[in-house]
Design a protein around this motif. Structure first.
Motif, PDB file in Angstrom:
ATOM      1  N   ARG A 112     -24.742   5.842  43.148  1.00  0.00           N
ATOM      2  CA  ARG A 112     -23.470   6.589  43.187  1.00  0.00           C
ATOM      3  C   ARG A 112     -23.449   7.576  44.357  1.00  0.00           C
ATOM      4  N   LEU A 113     -24.573   8.261  44.599  1.00  0.00           N
ATOM      5  CA  LEU A 113     -24.660   9.178  45.735  1.00  0.00           C
ATOM      6  C   LEU A 113     -24.447   8.431  47.049  1.00  0.00           C
ATOM      7  N   THR A 122     -21.568  17.996  51.229  1.00  0.00           N
ATOM      8  CA  THR A 122     -22.661  18.914  50.930  1.00  0.00           C
ATOM      9  C   THR A 122     -23.197  18.614  49.533  1.00  0.00           C
ATOM     10  N   THR A 123     -24.354  19.186  49.244  1.00  0.00           N
ATOM     11  CA  THR A 123     -24.953  19.026  47.920  1.00  0.00           C
ATOM     12  C   THR A 123     -24.001  19.538  46.839  1.00  0.00           C
ATOM     13  N   THR A 124     -23.375  20.675  47.078  1.00  0.00           N
ATOM     14  CA  THR A 124     -22.460  21.261  46.099  1.00  0.00           C
ATOM     15  C   THR A 124     -21.268  20.341  45.845  1.00  0.00           C
ATOM     16  N   GLU A 125     -20.690  19.790  46.917  1.00  0.00           N
ATOM     17  CA  GLU A 125     -19.559  18.868  46.757  1.00  0.00           C
ATOM     18  C   GLU A 125     -19.961  17.634  45.963  1.00  0.00           C
ATOM     19  N   LEU A 126     -21.135  17.102  46.274  1.00  0.00           N
ATOM     20  CA  LEU A 126     -21.609  15.905  45.563  1.00  0.00           C
ATOM     21  C   LEU A 126     -21.851  16.205  44.089  1.00  0.00           C
ATOM     22  N   ALA A 127     -22.469  17.350  43.815  1.00  0.00           N
ATOM     23  CA  ALA A 127     -22.732  17.727  42.420  1.00  0.00           C
ATOM     24  C   ALA A 127     -21.430  17.867  41.646  1.00  0.00           C
ATOM     25  N   GLN A 128     -20.426  18.472  42.271  1.00  0.00           N
ATOM     26  CA  GLN A 128     -19.137  18.646  41.608  1.00  0.00           C
ATOM     27  C   GLN A 128     -18.479  17.297  41.327  1.00  0.00           C
ATOM     28  N   PRO A 135     -29.410  20.950  42.018  1.00  0.00           N
ATOM     29  CA  PRO A 135     -30.819  20.554  42.118  1.00  0.00           C
ATOM     30  C   PRO A 135     -31.052  19.067  41.802  1.00  0.00           C
ATOM     31  N   ALA A 136     -30.294  18.518  40.857  1.00  0.00           N
ATOM     32  CA  ALA A 136     -30.430  17.088  40.552  1.00  0.00           C
ATOM     33  C   ALA A 136     -30.015  16.249  41.756  1.00  0.00           C
ATOM     34  N   VAL A 137     -28.931  16.655  42.401  1.00  0.00           N
ATOM     35  CA  VAL A 137     -28.469  15.939  43.597  1.00  0.00           C
ATOM     36  C   VAL A 137     -29.504  16.050  44.707  1.00  0.00           C
TER      37      VAL A 137
END
Length: 195
Positions: A112-113, A122-128, A135-137
């Motif tokens: 999915r990533l 960004t990591t934050t955008e992906l996590a959202q 941290p999982a991302v």
């Protein structure tokens, strides 16, 4: 907006100013240091040449412009507002489409990533977007980066991730040797004298 800016910076680096302006709009052209803007409305009697003379040229991506809008005068910095890329994702909250074979190969979270990273994020955008913690991302991005499927670029305080050509080929299934061809070549009977 960050995704649009990252894309434009990459286009400028890879194709120069002419490639950047043409990619923004077919109404913009760059030739020998001259930016020309083709107007939609009737042209004034005289062609207006406005020298920039070292003033900055401001480009702004916007969700509220269809195409290109310009403000160019001798008294203010020239300003070009253009349609931002990726407007569709503003309303998007659906999970990315991931081929089942890719999920089996990488696992669902990493597949999915990889699917989301067709555009820098960004990591934050992906996590959202995925509904998980940053941290999982980060853990999955580290594995994908080590495998050469994702690369990262720093823009100020932000790190943007994007899949590499190998990651894109894996996600889209466009690698040089199609799986069916690989199966066919491996299913050929060995010569009679082989063990």
């Amino acid at each position: 907006m960050e995704s649009d800016l990252a894309h434009r910076a990459r286009t400028l680096a890879e194709h120069g100013a002419a490639g950047l302006f043409t990619a923004i709009s077919d109404r913009l052209t760059w030739d020998e240091g001259i930016l020309a803007v083709l107007r939609n409305r009737p042209r004034p009697d005289a062609v207006s040449d406005i020298p920039i003379n070292g003033r900055r040229l401001l480009f702004t991506p916007s969700c509220f412009v269809d195409g290109v809008s310009t403000t160019i005068s001798p008294h203010a910095p020239p300003h070009v507002v253009h349609t931002a890329r990726g407007l569709v994702v503003l309303a998007e909250n659906a999970a990315p489409t991931v081929p089942r074979s890719l999920e089996r190969l990488l696992g669902r979270p990493r597949a999915r990533l990889l699917a989301l990273l067709a555009e820098p994020a960004t990591t934050t955008e992906l996590a959202q977007r995925l509904g998980v913690t940053p941290p999982a991302v980060n853990q999955h991005l580290a594995v994908l980066t080590t495998a050469g499927l994702v690369d990262r670029t720093r823009y100020g305080r932000h790190v943007h991730y994007r899949h590499t050509p190998l990651g894109a080929a894996l996600h889209t299934g466009s690698w040089p040797l199609a799986p069916s061809a690989a199966r066919t070549s491996s299913s050929v009977d060995p010569p009679a004298d082989s063990p």
